[in-house]
Design a protein around this motif. Structure first.
Motif, PDB file in Angstrom:
ATOM      1  N   SER A 120       0.809  -1.187   0.047  1.00 36.74           N
ATOM      2  CA  SER A 120      -0.087   0.020  -0.015  1.00 36.74           C
ATOM      3  C   SER A 120       1.066   1.222   0.027  1.00 36.74           C
ATOM      4  N   ALA A 137       0.954   4.221  -2.962  1.00 35.08           N
ATOM      5  CA  ALA A 137       0.750   5.645  -2.639  1.00 35.08           C
ATOM      6  C   ALA A 137       2.070   6.523  -2.903  1.00 35.08           C
ATOM      7  N   ALA A 163       1.937   9.399  -5.699  1.00 38.83           N
ATOM      8  CA  ALA A 163       2.567  10.561  -5.280  1.00 38.83           C
ATOM      9  C   ALA A 163       3.189  11.396  -6.273  1.00 38.83           C
ATOM     10  N   ALA A 197      -5.448  10.034  -6.164  1.00 35.35           N
ATOM     11  CA  ALA A 197      -3.997  10.852  -6.081  1.00 35.35           C
ATOM     12  C   ALA A 197      -4.208  11.921  -7.220  1.00 35.35           C
ATOM     13  N   ALA A 230      -2.203  10.964  -1.471  1.00 30.26           N
ATOM     14  CA  ALA A 230      -1.408   9.789  -0.922  1.00 30.26           C
ATOM     15  C   ALA A 230      -2.004   9.174   0.197  1.00 30.26           C
ATOM     16  N   VAL A 233      -5.191   7.040  -1.162  1.00 24.20           N
ATOM     17  CA  VAL A 233      -4.581   6.068  -1.880  1.00 24.20           C
ATOM     18  C   VAL A 233      -4.052   4.978  -0.980  1.00 24.20           C
ATOM     19  N   PHE A 234      -3.413   5.264   0.121  1.00 27.58           N
ATOM     20  CA  PHE A 234      -2.926   4.288   1.103  1.00 27.58           C
ATOM     21  C   PHE A 234      -4.055   3.482   1.600  1.00 27.58           C
ATOM     22  N   ALA A 291      -3.024   7.480   8.316  1.00 25.34           N
ATOM     23  CA  ALA A 291      -3.373   8.397   6.961  1.00 25.34           C
ATOM     24  C   ALA A 291      -4.816   9.232   7.141  1.00 25.34           C
TER      25      ALA A 291
END
Lengths: 546, 246
Positions: free
Chosen positions: A343, A347, A351, A428, A473, A476-477, A528
């Motif tokens: 993950s 990310a 990014a 992202a 980011a 996305v994570f 996050a």
């Protein structure tokens, strides 16, 4: 003004036209960077679809039979059920996000942070995990079936809708409402005729996001016993083991998706609301106290949404965790590290794409078609994730050129990383595209006149766009930690993640074991999520220059 | 170096600027006036190096800076300080960070210069404020402070007092008028303004534009006296009386 070319002789005209061509060439050359990043983004985004399109031309007769059987058999029922689930999910998403977003964005009250936390908390709970909790409660249609699936998907998408609406509302020019009020419009009229048209785009986007999720979802549908396209696609794949099936389904979904995304990109890249430093004192949105019973109503609604979307399932899992058995720290750490590394890599990679966009796209939405085209990466949100994963399986099959090019990397996590990156790219890219479009283009000119070296100027550009890149980011994570369908299909031998553990144990209804893995995934996502909350606080403080 | 500091010949951008020709000698402050859409900002942007004229050529200090659709000397190498019509302040920097942006000196020196510039524009005590805490007029003054701090040889100011009220403007002009002239000694200063009174207060020469063309270039009294035709004189007179003519 008379055209200058008309007043000069032919030699002068040729010289003038040459100069015009030179100027246009310079402009085109200036867009080379933008087209480079667009080209890379689209190549990655469309690689699975293009690969699948090959198979449409070579479909063997028995696959056509399979599809024909499906079309004459269960397709109509599945289409109806999928459509119904999509609509209900979209309604739930909007209903569970709009009141909270309006309240927190526009009004000043104690407990706003709590309300924000309640709206975002469902980000920590994947819908397939919520499905597991609700199914054990045995509440009829609310626990099992298409209605339950739709509600769970809707609640899982609500935090993203909340985020989009928070940002959109914070950027509304307050003077529009003031001008409308001065012209005699009532509050209701202002909502309908001023604010709703301005918020139509993010509302539409939120609804489409829920539709896309519901359309391609497999884990939640399977847990609820629903018969949507995600399940039928999975079943057909199991039955046919055929990439041709994946091609048909994916390309049927891609066409309307492309139309929707292209329309959305037009709205996003034209008439962009820009906020510039120096206008804050004149045009800042001063938050006022909420009127009348608004706060109790919104708070009550938020509590209901939080309970249904997060608190009830979370409480279930907590009880199971207490009654269950801890899987052991060694196993927990190994699986966590697997998830963290993949993950995190997804990310970080995305990014990097965000950084490229920030540096190479022209601010103020002036990169034209290049910028608008990057939006097409969002098409993959609408494609069933398994179709994307199957495309990669086929593309990297033994003997293929890609298998040869990848070598040993093919059998590792690289295909998984790439497929997840392709699917999650919109999370992202869109915040960065939005930020760059809203940037005052004069800032880049100001950096040039300051005589800064290229690196220093680029550093300033990145500092301006860093919040958007970080937000992307973080999103996305979190999505990568929860991602299931691609992980199921592309996991390399020995790879484990909390999402896969939850899925494997769910087949045996082993909720006592699932609970531990759920909490591990939530612990991974929590930093996050806190980053997202911090970003929203920065948005409020900075006069929407974030 | 002898010769004009700025030599513009036939600068043309279709639809925006037509055959602009003029020269400036070192140490000149010129006010560029004209109605909206007359090409004033386009002219400044060409001088700054953000755009190239489609035809014509521009020389700065004897060097070819732009010609025939190409920028020959990019903006970052022209030693220009530009105050934009919309304040171009970096949101991630404080006020003082914006003012000393680009100064190549030790941090302590940069801050000292920036504080002096902020004092010049009447914003002492604003150093640590964030961009979003400023009003439009304050943001414009921060931008002016950045121009003063830059120590550039070419100062280009695009409507620098547009967001500033009359009382504040008079005070600002009194404060920075001398500073601008000092900066212009090694180069020149060009100020785009709607208000001919600025031309009287600040400038040695006035350049009047209309529909993309330079219709008058000379001393204010020469233009106002009708030496370049009736329209430029009427425009300046109307501007002083507070009326706009096109």
């Amino acid at each position: 003004m008379n055209g200058p070319a008309a007043s000069i002789d032919s030699r002068g005209r040729r010289s003038f036209l040459h100069s015009l061509a030179t100027a246009r060439y310079a402009r085109a050359k200036g867009l080379l960077g933008a087209w480079t990043v667009t080209g890379i983004a689209l190549l990655l985004a469309f690689f699975p679809l293009l690969y699948l399109a090959r198979y449409l031309w070579s479909a063997p007769p028995d696959i056509v039979d399979w599809i024909d059987t499906w079309a004459n058999g269960t397709l109509a029922r599945q289409a109806a059920e999928t459509a119904w689930v999509c609509i209900v999910a979209a309604v739930v998403t909007i209903a569970a996000s709009v009141p909270q977003a309006v309240a927190v964005s526009m009004y000043r009250f104690r407990g706003a942070l709590l309300l924000e936390g309640a709206a975002l908390a469902p980000m920590l709970l994947a819908p397939y995990a919520a499905a597991g909790a609700w199914s054990e409660l045995d509440l009829g249609a609310w626990s099992h079936g298409p209605l339950a699936m739709a509600v769970q998907i809707g609640f899982s998408c609500a935090p993203w809708a909340y985020l989009a609406l928070r940002v959109a509302i914070s950027r509304l020019p307050p003077m529009l409402g003031e001008a409308a009020a001065a012209s005699g419009m009532t509050r209701v009229q202002r909502i309908i005729r001023v604010w709703m048209p301005l918020l139509a785009a993010p509302l539409f986007g939120a609804a489409m996001f829920a539709v896309a999720r519901a359309f391609g979802d497999y884990g939640t549908a399977a847990r609820n016993g629903a018969h949507t396209f995600g399940v039928s696609f999975h079943d057909i794949w199991n039955g046919t083991q055929s990439t041709h099936v994946a091609a048909v389904v994916a390309l049927i979904a891609a066409v309307p998706a492309a139309a929707v995304v292209w329309f959305a990109s037009a709205r996003a890249t034209h008439n962009v609301t820009r906020r510039q430093g120096g206008l804050a004192g004149v045009a800042s949105w001063k938050k006022v106290a909420p009127p009348g019973l608004m706060l109790p109503a919104v708070a009550g609604w938020a509590i209901i949404c939080l309970a249904l979307s997060f608190a009830v399932p979370e409480w279930q899992y907590l009880r199971w965790a207490i009654d269950g058995r801890w899987m052991g720290w060694s196993k927990a750490i190994d699986v966590s590290l697997d998830a963290l590394s993949t993950s995190g890599a997804v990310a970080v990679g995305l990014a990097g794409m965000g950084v490229a966009c920030a540096l190479l796209l022209r601010p103020g939405a002036r990169s034209g078609l290049a910028e608008r085209s990057i939006w097409l990466v969002s098409i993959n949100l609408f494609i069933p994730p398994m179709a994307l994963a199957l495309a990669w399986l086929a593309a990297t099959a033994d003997g293929s050129w890609l298998a040869g090019a990848l070598g040993e990397a093919r059998d590792g996590t690289f295909p998984l990383l790439l497929a997840q990156a392709i699917k999650l790219a919109p999370f992202a890219m869109l915040p960065v595209l939005d930020r760059v479009a809203r940037e005052n283009e004069l800032l880049r000119d100001a950096l040039r006149t300051a005589g800064l070296p290229r690196g220093a100027a680029a550093a300033h550009v990145l500092r301006m766009t860093a919040p958007a890149i970080a937000l992307g980011a973080a999103m996305v994570f979190m999505e990568a930690v929860k991602e299931l369908e691609i992980a199921i299909t592309l996991q390399p031998f020995g790879y484990r993640s909390p999402a896969l553990k939850i899925h494997d144990l769910a087949r045996f209804h082993a909720e006592y074991a699932i609970a531990g893995w759920l909490f591990i995934s939530q612990a991974l996502m929590l930093p996050a999520l806190l980053g997202v909350v911090a970003w929203l606080a920065h948005l409020d403080k900075s006069g929407r220059l974030a | 170096m002898s010769g004009p500091i700025l030599d513009a010949q036939g600068l043309t951008v279709p639809g925006r600027l037509e055959d602009a020709t003029f020269e400036l000698v070192r140490g000149t402050t010129v006010a560029v006036v004209g109605p909206s859409g007359s090409g004033k900002t386009t002219l400044l942007r060409i001088i700054a190096g953000f755009e190239a004229p489609v035809s014509g050529r521009l020389k700065i200090d004897g060097q070819l800076a732009a010609s025939r659709g190409r920028v020959r000397i990019p903006a970052e190498r022209r030693h220009v300080a530009f105050a934009f019509q919309d304040p171009a302040l970096l949101p991630h920097l404080t006020v003082i960070g914006n003012v000393h942006l680009g100064l190549r000196k030790p941090l302590a020196s940069r801050r000292k210069i920036a504080r002096e510039a902020l004092a010049d524009v009447g914003l002492s005590g604003f150093s640590k404020r964030r961009v979003w805490e400023l009003s439009g007029g304050e943001a414009q003054r921060v931008q002016l402070a950045r121009v003063l701090a830059a120590r550039a040889r070419i100062l280009l100011l695009d409507e620098p007092f547009a967001s500033v009220d009359r009382m504040c403007r008079a005070d600002l002009l009194a404060r920075i008028g001398t500073r601008l002239k000092e900066r212009a000694r090694e180069g020149f200063t060009a100020i785009v303004t709607h208000d001919p009174a600025d031309a009287i207060e600040l400038a040695d020469l006035t350049l009047v534009m209309r529909s993309g063309r330079v219709v008058a270039f000379g001393r204010y009294d020469q233009i106002a006296g009708g030496q370049f035709g009736s329209w430029p004189a009427e425009f300046l007179a109307a501007g002083l009386a507070g009326r706009e003519i096109t």
